[in-house]
Design a protein around this motif. Sequence first.
Motif, mmCIF file in Angstrom:
data_model
loop_
_atom_site.group_PDB
_atom_site.id
_atom_site.type_symbol
_atom_site.label_atom_id
_atom_site.label_comp_id
_atom_site.label_asym_id
_atom_site.label_seq_id
_atom_site.Cartn_x
_atom_site.Cartn_y
_atom_site.Cartn_z
ATOM 1 N N ASP A 113 -3.648 5.472 -2.239
ATOM 2 C CA ASP A 113 -4.403 5.731 -1.453
ATOM 3 C C ASP A 113 -4.421 7.450 -1.694
ATOM 4 O OD1 ASP A 113 -6.361 7.217 0.521
ATOM 5 O OD2 ASP A 113 -5.565 6.632 1.684
ATOM 6 N N ILE A 114 -5.491 7.854 -2.325
ATOM 7 C CA ILE A 114 -4.574 9.264 -3.153
ATOM 8 C C ILE A 114 -4.952 10.316 -2.237
ATOM 9 C CG2 ILE A 114 -5.003 10.385 -5.011
ATOM 10 C CD1 ILE A 114 -3.387 8.631 -6.345
ATOM 11 N N GLN A 115 -4.439 11.204 -2.276
ATOM 12 C CA GLN A 115 -4.482 12.291 -1.272
ATOM 13 C C GLN A 115 -5.745 13.251 -1.656
ATOM 14 O OE1 GLN A 115 -1.154 14.393 0.071
ATOM 15 N NE2 GLN A 115 -2.019 16.183 0.732
ATOM 16 N N MET A 128 0.414 13.499 2.792
ATOM 17 C CA MET A 128 1.871 13.661 3.435
ATOM 18 C C MET A 128 0.880 14.910 4.582
ATOM 19 S SD MET A 128 3.717 12.452 2.334
ATOM 20 C CE MET A 128 5.015 13.187 3.022
ATOM 21 N N PRO A 129 1.535 14.403 5.883
ATOM 22 C CA PRO A 129 3.467 14.355 6.000
ATOM 23 C C PRO A 129 3.118 13.024 6.982
ATOM 24 C CG PRO A 129 3.430 16.394 7.664
ATOM 25 C CD PRO A 129 1.886 15.681 6.625
ATOM 26 N N SER A 130 2.383 12.213 7.457
ATOM 27 C CA SER A 130 2.632 12.063 8.847
ATOM 28 C C SER A 130 2.114 10.056 7.914
ATOM 29 C CB SER A 130 1.877 12.040 9.873
ATOM 30 O OG SER A 130 -0.243 12.903 9.996
ATOM 31 N N GLY A 131 0.325 10.994 6.383
ATOM 32 C CA GLY A 131 -0.163 9.180 6.568
ATOM 33 C C GLY A 131 -1.509 9.510 7.391
ATOM 34 N N ASN A 132 -2.641 8.557 7.308
ATOM 35 C CA ASN A 132 -3.529 7.872 7.613
ATOM 36 C C ASN A 132 -3.725 6.334 7.672
ATOM 37 O OD1 ASN A 132 -5.537 8.152 9.516
ATOM 38 N ND2 ASN A 132 -7.286 8.478 8.132
ATOM 39 N N ALA A 176 0.944 -1.293 -0.349
ATOM 40 C CA ALA A 176 0.154 0.121 0.346
ATOM 41 C C ALA A 176 1.022 1.104 0.327
ATOM 42 C CB ALA A 176 -0.976 -0.153 1.161
ATOM 43 N N ILE A 177 -0.050 2.594 -1.007
ATOM 44 C CA ILE A 177 0.757 3.372 -1.124
ATOM 45 C C ILE A 177 0.256 5.066 0.158
ATOM 46 C CG2 ILE A 177 2.008 5.197 -2.356
ATOM 47 C CD1 ILE A 177 3.571 2.779 -2.324
ATOM 48 N N PHE A 182 -3.013 1.894 10.298
ATOM 49 C CA PHE A 182 -3.620 0.656 10.185
ATOM 50 C C PHE A 182 -3.212 -0.588 9.204
ATOM 51 C CE2 PHE A 182 -6.777 4.375 10.238
ATOM 52 C CZ PHE A 182 -7.354 4.184 11.442
ATOM 53 N N HIS A 183 -2.739 -0.270 8.669
ATOM 54 C CA HIS A 183 -2.014 -1.013 8.131
ATOM 55 C C HIS A 183 -0.345 -1.469 7.887
ATOM 56 C CE1 HIS A 183 -5.296 -3.741 6.165
ATOM 57 N NE2 HIS A 183 -6.144 -2.019 6.441
ATOM 58 N N LYS A 184 0.436 -1.011 8.656
ATOM 59 C CA LYS A 184 1.804 -0.613 8.899
ATOM 60 C C LYS A 184 2.461 -1.512 8.573
ATOM 61 C CE LYS A 184 1.132 1.173 14.047
ATOM 62 N NZ LYS A 184 -0.390 0.595 13.679
ATOM 63 N N ASP A 185 2.136 -3.066 8.831
ATOM 64 C CA ASP A 185 3.363 -4.106 7.963
ATOM 65 C C ASP A 185 2.979 -3.857 6.583
ATOM 66 O OD1 ASP A 185 0.584 -4.692 7.708
ATOM 67 O OD2 ASP A 185 1.010 -7.188 7.612
ATOM 68 N N VAL A 186 2.369 -3.131 5.611
ATOM 69 C CA VAL A 186 2.682 -2.911 3.794
ATOM 70 C C VAL A 186 2.483 -1.882 3.547
ATOM 71 C CG1 VAL A 186 1.646 -5.836 3.853
ATOM 72 C CG2 VAL A 186 -0.253 -3.912 4.155
ATOM 73 N N THR A 187 2.283 -0.690 3.982
ATOM 74 C CA THR A 187 2.254 0.392 3.902
ATOM 75 C C THR A 187 3.836 1.452 4.239
ATOM 76 O OG1 THR A 187 -0.022 0.661 4.748
ATOM 77 C CG2 THR A 187 1.169 2.589 3.808
ATOM 78 N N GLU A 188 3.790 2.202 3.146
ATOM 79 C CA GLU A 188 4.465 2.949 2.773
ATOM 80 C C GLU A 188 4.443 4.573 2.906
ATOM 81 O OE1 GLU A 188 8.967 4.092 1.237
ATOM 82 O OE2 GLU A 188 7.916 2.441 0.342
#
Length: 295
Positions: free
Chosen positions: A153-155, A113-117, A108-109, A121-127
């Motif tokens: 997940d587009i801003q 920015m900057p902290s992300g949402n 997941a992307i 909830f999906h720390k292991d696969v998200t950047e």
Amino acid sequence: MIKDQKRTRAITEDIRQQRRQAIEQRLWQSKNFSEVKREAPAEPVASRDPEPAQHHPDREVVLPKREELIMGLPHLVIVGADKGGVGKTVVARTVLDYFKSVGVDARAIDTQMPSGNLIRFHKDVTEVIDLSSSDGQIKVFDSLPKHAVTVIDIQAGLLSPTLTLLSEIGLLSMVQDGKMNVTTMQVIGSTVQSLSEIEGAAKILTGSRHFIVKNHTNDAAFFAGLNVSTDALKAGTALIDIAKLDERATEYVEAAATSFADYAKNGDSFVMKGKVGHWLKGVFAQYDTAKLHIA
């Protein structure tokens, strides 16, 4: 000055062509690697899982047949909207839960920015990546061939610019050439403006899948009482209607900072676990109908 402008356009076009060639090269390498694995001798029966996943009676989601999953091509799933407050991150979270439930690894992307949402909830696969920058775009799109599924997940406000970028660098044309799978999940609001936004995205996405998502996170009555044409809703490949999750259940999942699927299994409230699980099952049914797992 005119010569400088022509030179700049030529350089830009060269860069776009180089990006497309790089992606195609990685796709070719990925495809050959997959073919080598398919031709490899089958593992001994004794070393396999003696109880296949499809035999578990308590599994809520029925796994699709293995031959239905398109594993040879990378699948890019874009979740976005041209305005905020429509619950697109909630949709992205359910998409990641869905792919995991059908046995497909997805990265997941998070472009908030900057902290992300999403990453909460999906720390292991998200950047978390800034997709408005060229460096961020290279980091995401050049690496697509390395992953079976990439969910972005587009801003808010960046959906149209991102789709335009994919068209300009040739990624959408690769879909038509059978070299890439792209599914755009456009989360709409309950205003007439959303109809024009759908039409705009549909023009760019010709040839790739375009899902229109009505998310009732805010308990919105979509277009209720408005004398408007809903032909724009038919512009998409599928219309997905996500029911509202109980507000209290939403609060419990938010506080736990975990995925919906994980809370439904390991949550600290029996009642809330049941509500989240029931709601998520309904969302998965929507994705099954739309064939999200089949690119």
